[in-house]
Write an enzyme that holds these catalytic residues in place. Structure first.
Site, PDB file in Angstrom:
ATOM      1  N   GLY A 208      35.596  29.375  41.880  1.00  0.00           N
ATOM      2  CA  GLY A 208      34.841  28.122  41.973  1.00  0.00           C
ATOM      3  C   GLY A 208      34.530  27.581  40.595  1.00  0.00           C
ATOM      4  N   GLU A 230      37.172  33.580  38.915  1.00  0.00           N
ATOM      5  CA  GLU A 230      38.280  32.671  38.611  1.00  0.00           C
ATOM      6  C   GLU A 230      37.698  31.273  38.665  1.00  0.00           C
ATOM      7  OE1 GLU A 230      40.855  30.048  39.141  1.00  0.00           O
ATOM      8  OE2 GLU A 230      41.893  31.177  40.714  1.00  0.00           O
ATOM      9  N   CYS A 264      42.784  24.742  40.689  1.00  0.00           N
ATOM     10  CA  CYS A 264      42.299  25.108  39.356  1.00  0.00           C
ATOM     11  C   CYS A 264      43.439  25.151  38.356  1.00  0.00           C
ATOM     12  CB  CYS A 264      41.543  26.423  39.406  1.00  0.00           C
ATOM     13  SG  CYS A 264      42.325  27.628  40.446  1.00  0.00           S
TER      14      CYS A 264
HETATM   15  P1  ADP Z   1      31.961  23.156  43.734  1.00  0.00           P
HETATM   16  O1  ADP Z   1      30.858  22.841  42.743  1.00  0.00           O
HETATM   17  O2  ADP Z   1      33.302  22.988  43.191  1.00  0.00           O
HETATM   18  O3  ADP Z   1      31.737  22.586  45.090  1.00  0.00           O
HETATM   19  P2  ADP Z   1      30.969  25.801  43.577  1.00  0.00           P
HETATM   20  O4  ADP Z   1      31.575  26.544  42.482  1.00  0.00           O
HETATM   21  O5  ADP Z   1      29.568  25.335  43.407  1.00  0.00           O
HETATM   22  O6  ADP Z   1      31.937  24.661  43.989  1.00  0.00           O
HETATM   23  O7  ADP Z   1      31.024  26.624  44.917  1.00  0.00           O
HETATM   24  C1  ADP Z   1      32.007  27.563  45.245  1.00  0.00           C
HETATM   25  C2  ADP Z   1      31.396  28.538  46.220  1.00  0.00           C
HETATM   26  O8  ADP Z   1      30.240  29.128  45.648  1.00  0.00           O
HETATM   27  C3  ADP Z   1      30.934  27.926  47.531  1.00  0.00           C
HETATM   28  O9  ADP Z   1      31.238  28.835  48.570  1.00  0.00           O
HETATM   29  C4  ADP Z   1      29.440  27.777  47.330  1.00  0.00           C
HETATM   30  O10 ADP Z   1      28.696  27.748  48.527  1.00  0.00           O
HETATM   31  C5  ADP Z   1      29.134  29.025  46.536  1.00  0.00           C
HETATM   32  N1  ADP Z   1      27.908  28.963  45.724  1.00  0.00           N
HETATM   33  C6  ADP Z   1      27.276  27.881  45.206  1.00  0.00           C
HETATM   34  N2  ADP Z   1      26.202  28.242  44.481  1.00  0.00           N
HETATM   35  C7  ADP Z   1      26.136  29.597  44.524  1.00  0.00           C
HETATM   36  C8  ADP Z   1      25.272  30.591  43.952  1.00  0.00           C
HETATM   37  N3  ADP Z   1      24.247  30.257  43.190  1.00  0.00           N
HETATM   38  N4  ADP Z   1      25.536  31.890  44.202  1.00  0.00           N
HETATM   39  C9  ADP Z   1      26.593  32.245  44.956  1.00  0.00           C
HETATM   40  N5  ADP Z   1      27.436  31.367  45.521  1.00  0.00           N
HETATM   41  C10 ADP Z   1      27.238  30.061  45.315  1.00  0.00           C
END
Ligand code: ADP
Length: 502
Positions: A208, A230, A264
């Site tokens: 993410g 990643e 990505c």
């Molecule tokens: P984007 O900003 O591209 O939508 P994120 O990187 O924020 O994606 O999210 C990728 C994944 O991480 C999603 O499944 C989201 O729900 C999860 N996520 C978001 N914030 C957190 C956090 N603080 N801890 C763990 N997982 C998270």
């Protein structure tokens, strides 16, 4: 509480999932923890057999899964149907080679202290692995991490994105349908659910944004658990003047616009040597004009459009901002440049007259945009390619493959494809790792891809077991001196020192 899932193509509600609370996450992880021991105990061959059956189930249900995936992501049919085969490839690879990758090692004694010992390095899984994934490849990304973890003997929780939980939930339901042990589950919810998972599991694999990856790494550090990340990328393509321009242009267009650029590893910026710049740009523009945008496949007919929607409004807004700001700062959109139709479609866009003051060249756009910059030579291309906090992957086009590989070694990126785009994603024996702000650790990479889900345990057994060892209590002058002489004799590498003469 629940979350409505909307189609990016038209905004309609296509499903509802529950927003799982931290207490539910803890309970789910506890249940998995109870089941994991027997999953580890059944051995690799039996785990691989279950995974192969699961592969067959996935392939048998591929169309249904692709339809759900398309409804929640807005992908064209061609892209909605590549995720399950990718997962099948990962199952085939790790179920074939995993046993060898996990074989315990029995190193020989390297010195007198262990001469009479049997030494083993045993690869034992982290009990519960949490896999947190984004919305761009919900099925492939979740499964490509879950599969080697399961084969290693871990139990796995997948927490998909709150934007795209439907297809992966359906895919993971197949695990129960084939009668496999309950060691693989899906938890739905938003960031708070993901954060709760990081609080409970023994290893986190995350894909993410760099922002969320940093939050996860911080929490993992507090808990002293490992994590693999990643993250984002700003992957450059370098086109040298001896490149096959037809192939380079085709690769740029597909590599930058496939999955609406929401990959990505997609081509995010292009540097072209001056002598071929114009020719290359013309070829790219010509091909981008031919792209068909929309949604196909929902009524059965597929493979009739090339580019789908962006996954959500926030993403569409980032793409619009990057393009608008570039144009305001003097860039030109030779094709595209604005949102299209209803939903979150954005026209495939070619930008020229761009430079490194612009967000479109510095920040991750994650959209169907191809900003192209003219450079004097390969050295300038390398310098600009490395001028980024990211380091995921890169692409070099030249007819001289040796030269391309030499350029690759100067690029600060975890993977470089020469005369191809992101083909390294299919090279499972090689690591897929982000350098710099693009990640920590790697997925795949042959043995590494499965061993990373294991803690290596050292088991040392005494083959000869007298009442006591010479170094044990009680310390006595005669025995102590003898042991000292002996160790010196063995450790020193020249005769004088061996004999204690200096
Ligand atoms: P984007 O900003 O591209 O939508 P994120 O990187 O924020 O994606 O999210 C990728 C994944 O991480 C999603 O499944 C989201 O729900 C999860 N996520 C978001 N914030 C957190 C956090 N603080 N801890 C763990 N997982 C998270």
């Amino acid at each position: 509480m629940s979350i409505e899932i909307r189609s990016p193509a038209d905004g309609s509600v296509v499903g509802v999932v529950s927003d799982q609370q931290p207490s539910e996450v803890t309970e789910a992880v506890e249940r998995l923890r109870e089941q994991q021991t027997s999953w580890e105990d059944i051995g690799f061959a039996e785990r691989a057999r279950r995974l192969r059956r699961y592969r067959d189930w996935l392939l048998d249900n591929e169309d249904q899964l692709a339809r759900i995936l398309q409804s929640e992501t807005g992908k064209p049919w061609a892209e909605a149907t590549i995720e399950v085969p990718y997962a099948a490839d990962v199952i085939n690879y790790y179920s074939k080679h995993g046993q060898r990758f996990l074989t315990e090692e029995t190193p020989r004694a390297h010195g007198p202290m262990t001469l009479t010992k049997r030494q083993r390095a045993v690869h034992r899984p982290y009990p519960v692995v949490g896999v947190i994934t984004p919305w761009n490849f919900p099925v492939a990304l979740s499964l490509m991490d879950a599969i080697p973890a399961l084969l290693a003997g871990a139990a796995v929780v997948v927490k998909p994105s709150e934007f795209t939980p439907l297809a992966i939930s359906a895919a993971l339901a197949g695990w129960a349908e084939i009668g496999a042990p309950p060691v693989l589950t899906c938890l739905t919810g938003a960031g708070a659910t993901g954060a709760a998972l990081v609080d409970d599991v023994d290893y986190v694999q995350f894909t993410g944004s760099t922002r969320t990856g940093t939050a996860i790494a911080t929490r993992a550090a507090e808990r002293l658990i490992p994590c693999g990340l990643e993250l984002g990328g700003k992957d450059p393509m370098l086109v040298l003047s001896d490149a096959d321009l037809d192939r380079a242009a085709n690769a740029a267009v597909w590599g930058g616009i496939c999955n609406s650029g929401q990959m990505c590893t997609s081509v995010e910026r292009i540097y072209v040597e001056a002598p071929v710049y114009e020719d290359f740009v013309n070829r790219v523009v010509e091909r981008v004009r031919e792209l068909r945008q929309g949604i196909d496949g929902t009524a059965g007919a597929g493979f009739t459009v090339d580019v789908g929607a962006l996954a959500n409004r926030a993403q569409a807004e980032i793409v619009r901002r990057h393009v608008d700001e570039a144009i305001q700062a003097g860039a030109k959109a030779l094709v595209g440049g604005k949102p299209a139709g209803t939903g979150t479609f954005f026209e495939p866009t070619v930008l020229v007259d761009v430079d490194h003051t612009m967000a479109c060249m510095r920040e991750e756009t994650f959209g169907p945009t191809l900003p192209i910059m003219k450079v004097a030579d390969a050295d300038e291309a390398v310098r600009l390619a490395n001028d980024t906090p990211y380091g995921l992957s890169a692409t070099v086009f030249t007819r001289d493959t040796e030269h391309g590989e030499r350029i690759a070694r100067r690029l600060e990126a975890g993977a470089v494809n020469v005369n191809d785009v992101f083909t390294n994603l299919f090279a499972l024996p090689l690591p897929m790792a982000g350098w710099k702000q693009s990640g920590i650790g790697a997925r795949n990479g042959g043995a590494h891809g499965i061993r990373k889900y294991c803690r290596t345990q050292a088991i040392v057994s005494s083959r000869v077991a007298p009442r006591a060892e010479p170094m044990w209590y009680p310390y006595r002058p005669l025995r102590g001196k003898l042991v000292r002489r002996l160790t010196r004799f063995v450790m020193a590498r020249d005769l004088r020192r061996r004999l204690g003469l200096r």
